[in-house]
Design a protein around this motif. Structure first.
Motif, PDB file in Angstrom:
ATOM      1  N   ASN A  89       0.703  -1.179  -0.017  1.00  0.00           N
ATOM      2  CA  ASN A  89      -0.087   0.153  -0.077  1.00  0.00           C
ATOM      3  C   ASN A  89       1.040   1.334   0.019  1.00  0.00           C
ATOM      4  O   ASN A  89       0.508   2.337  -0.629  1.00  0.00           O
ATOM      5  CB  ASN A  89      -0.942  -0.066   1.114  1.00  0.00           C
ATOM      6  N   GLU A  90       1.946   1.377   0.753  1.00  0.00           N
ATOM      7  CA  GLU A  90       2.794   2.316   0.657  1.00  0.00           C
ATOM      8  C   GLU A  90       3.544   2.530  -0.777  1.00  0.00           C
ATOM      9  O   GLU A  90       3.631   3.774  -1.228  1.00  0.00           O
ATOM     10  CB  GLU A  90       4.005   2.136   1.995  1.00  0.00           C
ATOM     11  N   LEU A  91       4.058   1.473  -1.048  1.00  0.00           N
ATOM     12  CA  LEU A  91       4.488   1.670  -2.489  1.00  0.00           C
ATOM     13  C   LEU A  91       3.305   2.285  -3.630  1.00  0.00           C
ATOM     14  O   LEU A  91       3.917   3.102  -4.507  1.00  0.00           O
ATOM     15  CB  LEU A  91       4.877   0.180  -2.920  1.00  0.00           C
ATOM     16  N   LEU A  92       2.212   1.596  -3.423  1.00  0.00           N
ATOM     17  CA  LEU A  92       1.319   2.326  -4.552  1.00  0.00           C
ATOM     18  C   LEU A  92       1.120   3.561  -4.204  1.00  0.00           C
ATOM     19  O   LEU A  92       0.828   4.450  -5.071  1.00  0.00           O
ATOM     20  CB  LEU A  92       0.026   1.374  -4.364  1.00  0.00           C
ATOM     21  N   TYR A  93       0.948   4.235  -3.016  1.00  0.00           N
ATOM     22  CA  TYR A  93       0.808   5.287  -2.564  1.00  0.00           C
ATOM     23  C   TYR A  93       1.808   6.346  -3.166  1.00  0.00           C
ATOM     24  O   TYR A  93       1.665   7.317  -3.631  1.00  0.00           O
ATOM     25  CB  TYR A  93       0.781   5.600  -0.934  1.00  0.00           C
ATOM     26  N   GLY A  97       1.566   9.238  -6.197  1.00  0.00           N
ATOM     27  CA  GLY A  97       2.008  10.626  -6.376  1.00  0.00           C
ATOM     28  C   GLY A  97       3.060  10.831  -7.278  1.00  0.00           C
ATOM     29  O   GLY A  97       2.997  11.822  -7.937  1.00  0.00           O
ATOM     30  N   ASP A  98       4.022  10.106  -7.651  1.00  0.00           N
ATOM     31  CA  ASP A  98       4.935  10.294  -8.814  1.00  0.00           C
ATOM     32  C   ASP A  98       5.553   8.927  -9.315  1.00  0.00           C
ATOM     33  O   ASP A  98       6.269   8.184  -8.760  1.00  0.00           O
ATOM     34  CB  ASP A  98       6.146  11.119  -8.226  1.00  0.00           C
ATOM     35  N   PRO A  99       4.775   8.421 -10.303  1.00  0.00           N
ATOM     36  CA  PRO A  99       5.008   7.310 -10.825  1.00  0.00           C
ATOM     37  C   PRO A  99       6.652   7.145 -11.181  1.00  0.00           C
ATOM     38  O   PRO A  99       7.109   5.637 -10.928  1.00  0.00           O
ATOM     39  CB  PRO A  99       4.570   7.030 -12.287  1.00  0.00           C
ATOM     40  N   GLY A 100       7.386   7.940 -11.505  1.00  0.00           N
ATOM     41  CA  GLY A 100       8.873   7.847 -11.510  1.00  0.00           C
ATOM     42  C   GLY A 100       9.769   7.700 -10.290  1.00  0.00           C
ATOM     43  O   GLY A 100      10.721   7.624 -10.283  1.00  0.00           O
ATOM     44  N   ALA A 101       9.183   8.029  -9.301  1.00  0.00           N
ATOM     45  CA  ALA A 101       9.938   8.335  -7.950  1.00  0.00           C
ATOM     46  C   ALA A 101      10.203   6.886  -7.296  1.00  0.00           C
ATOM     47  O   ALA A 101      11.100   6.686  -6.487  1.00  0.00           O
ATOM     48  CB  ALA A 101       8.942   8.875  -6.889  1.00  0.00           C
ATOM     49  N   VAL A 102       9.573   5.819  -7.902  1.00  0.00           N
ATOM     50  CA  VAL A 102       9.859   4.441  -7.244  1.00  0.00           C
ATOM     51  C   VAL A 102      10.452   3.540  -8.454  1.00  0.00           C
ATOM     52  O   VAL A 102       9.982   3.475  -9.376  1.00  0.00           O
ATOM     53  CB  VAL A 102       8.391   3.680  -6.917  1.00  0.00           C
ATOM     54  N   ILE A 107       9.380  -2.318  -7.259  1.00  0.00           N
ATOM     55  CA  ILE A 107       8.356  -2.709  -7.417  1.00  0.00           C
ATOM     56  C   ILE A 107       8.539  -4.158  -7.852  1.00  0.00           C
ATOM     57  O   ILE A 107       7.550  -5.164  -7.301  1.00  0.00           O
ATOM     58  CB  ILE A 107       7.654  -2.128  -8.757  1.00  0.00           C
ATOM     59  N   ASP A 108       9.557  -4.655  -8.766  1.00  0.00           N
ATOM     60  CA  ASP A 108       9.711  -5.967  -8.682  1.00  0.00           C
ATOM     61  C   ASP A 108      10.041  -6.829  -7.442  1.00  0.00           C
ATOM     62  O   ASP A 108       9.323  -7.812  -7.133  1.00  0.00           O
ATOM     63  CB  ASP A 108      10.882  -6.190  -9.884  1.00  0.00           C
ATOM     64  N   SER A 109      10.694  -6.312  -6.421  1.00  0.00           N
ATOM     65  CA  SER A 109      11.303  -6.777  -5.207  1.00  0.00           C
ATOM     66  C   SER A 109       9.889  -7.214  -4.568  1.00  0.00           C
ATOM     67  O   SER A 109       9.600  -8.184  -3.810  1.00  0.00           O
ATOM     68  CB  SER A 109      12.283  -6.040  -4.549  1.00  0.00           C
ATOM     69  N   MET A 110       8.879  -6.186  -4.518  1.00  0.00           N
ATOM     70  CA  MET A 110       7.939  -6.279  -3.628  1.00  0.00           C
ATOM     71  C   MET A 110       7.001  -7.238  -4.356  1.00  0.00           C
ATOM     72  O   MET A 110       6.424  -8.161  -3.631  1.00  0.00           O
ATOM     73  CB  MET A 110       6.879  -4.907  -3.555  1.00  0.00           C
ATOM     74  N   ARG A 111       6.690  -7.424  -5.641  1.00  0.00           N
ATOM     75  CA  ARG A 111       5.921  -8.522  -6.347  1.00  0.00           C
ATOM     76  C   ARG A 111       6.373  -9.649  -5.989  1.00  0.00           C
ATOM     77  O   ARG A 111       5.685 -10.544  -5.482  1.00  0.00           O
ATOM     78  CB  ARG A 111       5.830  -8.068  -7.929  1.00  0.00           C
TER      79      ARG A 111
END
Length: 132
Positions: A89-93, A97-102, A107-111
């Motif tokens: 949820n924190e990652l999605l938040y 806010g800024d798709p390029g910030a993460v 994302i791959d690690s969390m998945r």
């Protein structure tokens, strides 16, 4: 079992009494004293009933311990999955806010962590058919 003795049960002077079969013993038990007697032919049946009940209690305790272990494992899995859900949820938040910030590696690690936890959860699930 050391208290098992043979008694002669009868009525003496209009009162039910039990007298030991051994002539050396002079103890007389009156019915009002509250002792219980089991007829010889019923004793084996009563003893077997007691043993069956005791075995049932032991089996119930084993089942209770096994269920408690499964409940503990399910609670631990729920805690892991809840933690991953909060992190996702924190990652999605952050992405919202800024798709390029993460970075995509985050994302791959969390998945990967979520899929691994779900995969492990399915194979050891309390509700999994192999575990029922």
């Amino acid at each position: 079992m050391s208290e098992v003795r043979k008694w002669y049960i009868g009525v003496y002077g209009g009162e039910a009494q039990a007298r030991p079969c051994s002539p050396a013993e002079f103890e007389i038990i009156n019915e009002r004293e509250g002792r219980y007697f089991v007829l010889k032919e019923d004793y084996d049946s009563a003893a077997q009933c007691f043993l069956t009940a005791a075995e049932g209690c032991v089996a119930a305790e084993r089942r209770e311990r096994a269920l408690q272990q499964r409940l503990t494992a399910a609670d631990e899995r729920a805690d892991v999955l809840e933690g991953l859900l909060l992190q996702t949820n924190e990652l999605l938040y952050a992405i919202q806010g800024d798709p390029g910030a993460v970075p995509s590696s985050s994302i791959d690690s969390m998945r990967g962590r979520v899929f691994e936890a779900l995969k492990r959860d399915r194979s050891t699930s309390v509700l999994h058919p192999q575990n029922l």
